[in-house]
Design a protein around this motif. Structure first.
Motif, PDB file in Angstrom:
ATOM      1  N   GLY A   1      47.926  38.651  40.074  1.00  0.00           N
ATOM      2  CA  GLY A   1      47.546  39.018  41.427  1.00  0.00           C
ATOM      3  C   GLY A   1      47.973  37.986  42.441  1.00  0.00           C
ATOM      4  O   GLY A   1      48.852  37.164  42.192  1.00  0.00           O
ATOM      5  N   THR A   2      47.315  38.003  43.597  1.00  0.00           N
ATOM      6  CA  THR A   2      47.681  37.182  44.742  1.00  0.00           C
ATOM      7  C   THR A   2      46.686  36.041  44.920  1.00  0.00           C
ATOM      8  O   THR A   2      45.473  36.252  44.862  1.00  0.00           O
ATOM      9  N   VAL A   3      47.198  34.848  45.150  1.00  0.00           N
ATOM     10  CA  VAL A   3      46.353  33.681  45.396  1.00  0.00           C
ATOM     11  C   VAL A   3      45.748  33.811  46.788  1.00  0.00           C
ATOM     12  O   VAL A   3      46.462  34.000  47.779  1.00  0.00           O
TER      13      VAL A   3
ATOM     14  N   VAL B   1      42.135  33.884  42.723  1.00  0.00           N
ATOM     15  CA  VAL B   1      43.227  34.854  42.634  1.00  0.00           C
ATOM     16  C   VAL B   1      42.609  36.252  42.642  1.00  0.00           C
ATOM     17  O   VAL B   1      41.682  36.536  41.878  1.00  0.00           O
ATOM     18  N   GLN B   2      43.143  37.110  43.515  1.00  0.00           N
ATOM     19  CA  GLN B   2      42.700  38.510  43.556  1.00  0.00           C
ATOM     20  C   GLN B   2      43.692  39.342  42.746  1.00  0.00           C
ATOM     21  O   GLN B   2      44.846  39.505  43.137  1.00  0.00           O
ATOM     22  N   ASN B   3      43.226  39.838  41.597  1.00  0.00           N
ATOM     23  CA  ASN B   3      44.083  40.670  40.759  1.00  0.00           C
ATOM     24  C   ASN B   3      44.379  41.993  41.450  1.00  0.00           C
ATOM     25  O   ASN B   3      43.698  42.398  42.387  1.00  0.00           O
ATOM     26  N   PHE B   4      45.388  42.692  40.919  1.00  0.00           N
ATOM     27  CA  PHE B   4      45.763  43.962  41.525  1.00  0.00           C
ATOM     28  C   PHE B   4      44.740  45.062  41.245  1.00  0.00           C
ATOM     29  O   PHE B   4      44.815  46.133  41.849  1.00  0.00           O
ATOM     30  N   ASP B   5      43.800  44.816  40.333  1.00  0.00           N
ATOM     31  CA  ASP B   5      42.699  45.760  40.151  1.00  0.00           C
ATOM     32  C   ASP B   5      41.522  45.413  41.059  1.00  0.00           C
ATOM     33  O   ASP B   5      40.416  45.900  40.873  1.00  0.00           O
ATOM     34  N   MET B   6      41.775  44.526  42.057  1.00  0.00           N
ATOM     35  CA  MET B   6      40.828  44.114  43.097  1.00  0.00           C
ATOM     36  C   MET B   6      39.724  43.202  42.587  1.00  0.00           C
ATOM     37  O   MET B   6      38.777  42.915  43.319  1.00  0.00           O
ATOM     38  N   THR B   7      39.803  42.745  41.342  1.00  0.00           N
ATOM     39  CA  THR B   7      38.861  41.737  40.868  1.00  0.00           C
ATOM     40  C   THR B   7      39.342  40.362  41.301  1.00  0.00           C
ATOM     41  O   THR B   7      40.537  40.142  41.511  1.00  0.00           O
ATOM     42  N   ILE B   8      38.411  39.445  41.442  1.00  0.00           N
ATOM     43  CA  ILE B   8      38.730  38.081  41.865  1.00  0.00           C
ATOM     44  C   ILE B   8      38.443  37.134  40.705  1.00  0.00           C
ATOM     45  O   ILE B   8      37.336  37.125  40.154  1.00  0.00           O
ATOM     46  N   VAL B   9      39.433  36.349  40.339  1.00  0.00           N
ATOM     47  CA  VAL B   9      39.324  35.397  39.235  1.00  0.00           C
ATOM     48  C   VAL B   9      39.321  33.992  39.822  1.00  0.00           C
ATOM     49  O   VAL B   9      40.155  33.663  40.682  1.00  0.00           O
ATOM     50  N   THR B  10      38.391  33.176  39.393  1.00  0.00           N
ATOM     51  CA  THR B  10      38.309  31.778  39.822  1.00  0.00           C
ATOM     52  C   THR B  10      38.651  30.882  38.642  1.00  0.00           C
ATOM     53  O   THR B  10      38.032  30.991  37.582  1.00  0.00           O
ATOM     54  N   VAL B  11      39.636  29.997  38.842  1.00  0.00           N
ATOM     55  CA  VAL B  11      40.076  29.112  37.772  1.00  0.00           C
ATOM     56  C   VAL B  11      40.152  27.685  38.316  1.00  0.00           C
ATOM     57  O   VAL B  11      40.434  27.480  39.503  1.00  0.00           O
ATOM     58  N   PRO B  12      39.893  26.701  37.480  1.00  0.00           N
ATOM     59  CA  PRO B  12      40.064  25.307  37.918  1.00  0.00           C
ATOM     60  C   PRO B  12      41.545  24.964  38.014  1.00  0.00           C
ATOM     61  O   PRO B  12      42.354  25.470  37.228  1.00  0.00           O
ATOM     62  N   PRO B  13      41.935  24.118  38.958  1.00  0.00           N
ATOM     63  CA  PRO B  13      43.360  23.801  39.127  1.00  0.00           C
ATOM     64  C   PRO B  13      44.001  23.188  37.893  1.00  0.00           C
ATOM     65  O   PRO B  13      45.185  23.422  37.626  1.00  0.00           O
ATOM     66  N   TYR B  14      43.224  22.397  37.115  1.00  0.00           N
ATOM     67  CA  TYR B  14      43.854  21.735  35.970  1.00  0.00           C
ATOM     68  C   TYR B  14      44.273  22.721  34.891  1.00  0.00           C
ATOM     69  O   TYR B  14      45.133  22.422  34.064  1.00  0.00           O
ATOM     70  N   SER B  15      43.680  23.942  34.887  1.00  0.00           N
ATOM     71  CA  SER B  15      44.117  24.936  33.911  1.00  0.00           C
ATOM     72  C   SER B  15      45.506  25.460  34.255  1.00  0.00           C
ATOM     73  O   SER B  15      46.255  25.884  33.375  1.00  0.00           O
ATOM     74  N   LEU B  16      45.874  25.429  35.548  1.00  0.00           N
ATOM     75  CA  LEU B  16      47.194  25.886  35.957  1.00  0.00           C
ATOM     76  C   LEU B  16      48.258  24.818  35.739  1.00  0.00           C
ATOM     77  O   LEU B  16      49.439  25.135  35.567  1.00  0.00           O
ATOM     78  N   THR B  17      47.858  23.538  35.774  1.00  0.00           N
ATOM     79  CA  THR B  17      48.832  22.472  35.527  1.00  0.00           C
ATOM     80  C   THR B  17      49.011  22.202  34.040  1.00  0.00           C
ATOM     81  O   THR B  17      50.067  21.704  33.626  1.00  0.00           O
TER      82      THR B  17
END
Length: 405
Positions: free
Chosen positions: A227-229, A239-255
């Motif tokens: 989805g879109t940040v 991040v808002q997924n395309f199914d309109m759900t919102i996912v919250t993740v810590p930044p270190y999981s993306l790095t």
């Protein structure tokens, strides 16, 4: 005694109250209360004048200028904090002197005014940081909006330094001594706030390396994110997924994990189409002259020597390349090639892959274009005597049953 000396106004008030016949034992207290109240009133009057007249005047002046940066930097919220600072400075200069005859109360007032001064300075720094961030994001730049984590980190640093200075003032110690003492507790703090510290470091890394911006389309398969940040903070990415759900993740999981950012596609205004259909090998053959003659007038036929026998799959490839080159949705450029190629034969046939870029980057138009192109290929393959490979279905098996019987 001159008016600049600390006890001038106290002595003046004592003489005034003494002339009124007030008892001598009450003169110090009354004089101190009067001068202290005067200092407080004078400071409040200064703040009232600045916030009521000077701040609106400055705001009106900067609004008349052609530049936009001064409207953002010299905003009313920041100017009011400047007025607060002027009030605190006046209070710092007048209140302790009004309490000269009461040393204990004077020392408490000095500490209180100093703490108030530090709080005002921290408030001013935070307001300036917010104004600077607003100036950077004034043009709605996604690159600048991704600096929100840096802004939060600077605010946290300013507040932390203010807290350290306030503790030093209350403890009557040097701030460096407080910082040195905190070093002994650093190990415990790192264990307790491990996730927060990792999030801060990762957030700074994401921002400085321009890995993520609000508005980016990202996919993280391991976390079911597509989805879109919408928010990049110091310790949180939303991040808002395309199914309109919102996912919250810590930044270190993306790095620490791999994620795909589609910003390059958005910036280039082109999206790749890469699909393949499998041609049945048994349908690949040389075409006879009569069949070739039907394609002699086609615009793509000039690329092929039609005087010699040609393979039907070869002609089909040239036809597809010409057809793709005429599509109005085709996106061309130095790094955006289009071609039709054959992959290595497999047990199911010869994969024929079409590779191109389209200017349709939105999801729905892109899928419609990709489906229409596939439909065209599947429908036109029979004109060249070719067949698409398809695994036998139940209907194929039923069609063979009468033949066997």
């Amino acid at each position: 005694m001159t008016p600049t000396e600390p006890g001038y106004f106290l002595t003046l008030m004592r003489q005034l109250y003494g002339s009124w016949g007030i008892d001598d034992s009450m003169l110090p207290l009354l004089s101190t209360i009067t001068v202290a109240a005067g200092a407080l009133l004078l400071s409040w009057l200064l703040y009232w004048l600045l916030s009521r007249y000077v701040v609106p005047l400055v705001d009106k002046v900067v609004s008349y200028t052609a530049a936009d940066w001064d409207d953002i930097i010299f905003n009313p919220s920041l100017l009011r904090v400047v007025a607060e600072l002027a009030c605190v400075l006046l209070l710092q200069a007048t209140l302790p002197g009004s309490l000269t005859w009461y040393p204990l109360v004077r020392s408490i007032a000095v500490v209180a005014v100093n703490v108030l001064f530090v709080c005002t300075i921290v408030h001013l720094i935070n307001r300036f940081i917010i104004a600077a961030y607003a100036l950077l994001t004034f043009k709605s730049s996604a690159r600048a909006q991704s600096l929100q984590g840096i802004r939060q980190m600077l605010q946290v640093i300013a507040i932390a330094m203010g807290v350290i200075v306030i503790i030093a003032i209350l403890a009557n110690r040097n701030p460096l001594t407080i910082v040195t003492g905190l070093g002994a507790a650093a190990t415990v703090l790192m264990l307790v706030f491990r996730d927060s510290i990792m999030g801060v470091v990762a957030g700074v890394q994401l921002t400085l390396n321009d890995m993520l911006r609000p508005g980016d389309w990202i996919t993280v398969p391991s976390r079911n994110i597509n989805g879109t940040v919408i928010y990049v903070g110091l310790t949180t990415v939303k991040v808002q997924n395309f199914d309109m759900t919102i996912v919250t993740v810590p930044p270190y999981s993306l790095t620490s994990e791999s994620f795909q950012n589609w910003r390059g596609m958005t910036d280039s205004k082109g999206r790749r189409v890469n699909r393949a259909v499998t041609i049945d090998i048994n349908s690949v053959r040389f075409m006879d002259p009569a069949e070739m003659q039907t394609f002699a007038s086609e615009p793509w036929a000039g690329r092929v020597d039609m005087t010699v026998p040609q393979v039907n799959l070869t002609l089909f490839r040239h036809y597809l390349e010409h057809y793709i080159s005429t599509l109005p949705e085709l996106k061309s450029g130095p790094d955006m090639i289009h071609m039709v190629r054959e992959l290595a034969p497999t047990t199911t046939g010869i994969p024929l892959e079409f590779y191109l870029f389209t200017s349709l980057t939105s999801w729905k138009p892109y899928e419609h274009f990709q489906a229409a192109l596939t439909d065209r290929i599947v429908a036109s393959v029979h004109s060249f005597g070719l067949r698409i490979y398809q695994a036998p279905s139940g209907l194929d098996i039923l069609s063979l049953a009468p033949a066997r019987s």
